[in-house]
Design an enzyme around this catalytic site. Structure first.
Site, PDB file in Angstrom:
ATOM      1  CG  HIS A  51      -2.715  -1.405   1.175  1.00 39.02           C
ATOM      2  ND1 HIS A  51      -2.655  -1.231   0.235  1.00 39.02           N
ATOM      3  CD2 HIS A  51      -1.886  -2.158   2.529  1.00 39.02           C
ATOM      4  CE1 HIS A  51      -3.508  -2.491   0.813  1.00 39.02           C
ATOM      5  NE2 HIS A  51      -3.128  -3.333   1.573  1.00 39.02           N
ATOM      6  CG  PHE A 286      -9.713  -4.443  11.698  1.00 36.83           C
ATOM      7  CD1 PHE A 286      -9.130  -5.360  13.478  1.00 36.83           C
ATOM      8  CD2 PHE A 286      -8.826  -5.158  11.054  1.00 36.83           C
ATOM      9  CE1 PHE A 286      -7.872  -5.799  13.744  1.00 36.83           C
ATOM     10  CE2 PHE A 286      -7.371  -5.721  10.880  1.00 36.83           C
ATOM     11  CZ  PHE A 286      -6.940  -5.679  12.192  1.00 36.83           C
ATOM     12  CG  ASP A 288     -15.505  -3.482   7.402  1.00 41.93           C
ATOM     13  OD1 ASP A 288     -15.306  -4.580   7.479  1.00 41.93           O
ATOM     14  OD2 ASP A 288     -14.179  -3.558   6.362  1.00 41.93           O
ATOM     15  CG  ASP A 363      -8.938  -7.138   8.307  1.00 42.14           C
ATOM     16  OD1 ASP A 363      -9.263  -6.608   8.004  1.00 42.14           O
ATOM     17  OD2 ASP A 363     -10.306  -7.140   9.295  1.00 42.14           O
ATOM     18  CE1 TYR A 364      -4.648  -5.179   8.842  1.00 42.07           C
ATOM     19  CE2 TYR A 364      -2.198  -5.968   8.428  1.00 42.07           C
ATOM     20  CZ  TYR A 364      -3.536  -4.798   8.787  1.00 42.07           C
ATOM     21  OH  TYR A 364      -2.637  -4.324  10.170  1.00 42.07           O
ATOM     22  CG  ASP A 368      -5.515  -5.345   0.122  1.00 42.60           C
ATOM     23  OD1 ASP A 368      -5.993  -4.679   0.917  1.00 42.60           O
ATOM     24  OD2 ASP A 368      -4.381  -5.783   0.943  1.00 42.60           O
TER      25      ASP A 368
END
Length: 390
Positions: A51, A286, A288, A363-364, A368
């Site tokens: 990123h 996380f 969301d 999660d990452y 993505d």
């Protein structure tokens, strides 16, 4: 008041009592098998390398960037797909969360502060100063204009090139108009909840100055290199991070932004030094509005007909609403089960990845993946909730 269940305990409790959202065990198994080839290569260093907007350093300035961004990391979804907030930076147009990051970097890179920009300063003053007497010093927070402030000579940093949007002494008193300017969109669609973002910047800046000397690194060091301690320090000291709800008679917590702040701290410091958290695997995914969408796409999460109809019609769910809590809680538990299954598969294959697979790295990757496969998931609705927690 009784303490809420931890995010992991909350997720399990919600999943066990959910009526409109189901964690599908067969879907979990399939998702783990699909993710396995990518999982063996996951590394904490990828947070920076994948990123371009993330800070490259592993220092106090990088942590201050992370703290500001995660304090404002909420509610980026667009009312319409063809009308989005967009920030152009470095020749690229960014939307969603990356629009926030781009706006912060744009501010750091541009102009100088106008004369007489109010800032807060922490400095030592005396409550009983008398000629020839040196009383015990105490810390005070004062507001003033830079050129006239008595601290100016020793604290000239706010006048460096760019707007010091990651400096607590600046954003503790930044005005709403200044915030609108810093986070202005390059389209006709403004960034959502800008008044709330202004309030949170002022609130968190003042608390960071008063309790942690204006540096998030001081907060990190108070954690004793424990991810759980850091999460609780954040939640206890910064009200906007208290992502809690009531569900079936129990007080529960998801702490999406507090957990991602811990995760990003670990990531920016590459799991070393002050970021070497031995209990980092205790942090969950996380919760969301994007991750549930990808979990439904994988078949690991399923919605009732009633809930699916609401989401397809674009009905808003209030933060704390039972169905909204079920979506978030079941999503966390679903990712926990996918992680457990990934670890089982790796053990069976006799493979040991370079870093232990945890819910942060999962999660990452999923986040993505969701952005890269947005077109594939067009038919799967995400839940619409406007709030400061995610």
């Amino acid at each position: 008041m009784e303490a809420p269940l931890s995010p992991r305990e909350s997720a399990r409790f919600v999943a066990e009592n959910s009526r409109d959202v189901l964690v599908d065990r067969e879907g979990v198994r399939r998702a783990a098998e699909l993710l396995l080839p990518a999982a063996v290569a996951w590394r904490v260093e990828q947070w920076k390398s994948l990123h371009e907007l993330n800070p490259r350093g592993a220092d106090e300035a990088a942590l201050d960037w992370v703290f500001v961004v995660d304090s404002l990391n909420f509610s980026f979804w667009a009312e319409r797909e063809d009308r989005k907030c967009e920030v152009r930076y470095g020749g690229t147009a960014y939307t969603g969360y990356w629009a926030l990051c781009a706006a912060v970097n744009r501010a750091l890179d541009q102009g100088v502060l106008p004369a007489c920009t109010p800032v807060l300063h922490l400095h030592v003053v005396s409550s009983e100063a008398k000629e020839g007497v040196d009383p015990p010093p105490r810390t005070a927070v004062t507001e003033g204009c830079e050129p006239l402030c008595g601290c100016w000579e020793s604290n000239p940093s706010p006048r460096k090139k760019g707007i010091p949007v990651t400096t607590a002494s600046y954003y503790a008193t930044v005005t709403l108009d200044q915030v609108r300017n810093i986070f202005h969109s390059d389209t006709a669609v403004p960034m959502p909840l800008i008044e709330e973002r202004h309030r949170i910047l002022n609130e968190t800046g003042k608390i960071l100055l008063e309790k942690f000397g204006g540096s998030f690194l001081n907060c990190v060091r108070k954690s004793g290199r424990s991810a759980q301690n850091l999460m609780h320090l954040i939640v206890e000291n910064f009200p906007s991070y208290r992502d809690e709800a009531q569900f079936e008679g129990k007080r529960i917590s998801f702490y999406k932004r507090a957990q991602i702040l811990v995760a990003d701290t670990w990531s920016v410091l590459e799991g070393k030094g002050d970021g070497c958290f031995e209990d980092i695997s205790s942090i969950t995914m996380f919760a969301d509005y994007r991750l549930p969408q990808i979990l439904v796409y994988f078949g690991a999460l399923k919605y009732s007909d009633d809930l699916l109809k609401k989401l397809l019609e674009g009905e808003m769910l209030l933060n704390g609403d039972k169905q909204e809590v079920e979506i978030r809680g079941c999503s966390i538990w679903c990712v926990e089960l996918i992680r457990d299954r990934l670890l089982e598969l790796l053990e069976k294959r006799g493979e040991k990845p370079p870093v232990e697979i945890n819910s942060i790295l999962l999660d990452y990757h999923l986040w993505d993946y969701a952005r890269e496969h947005r077109e594939d998931m067009k038919g799967i609705p995400f839940h619409r909730t406007r709030c400061i927690y995610y």
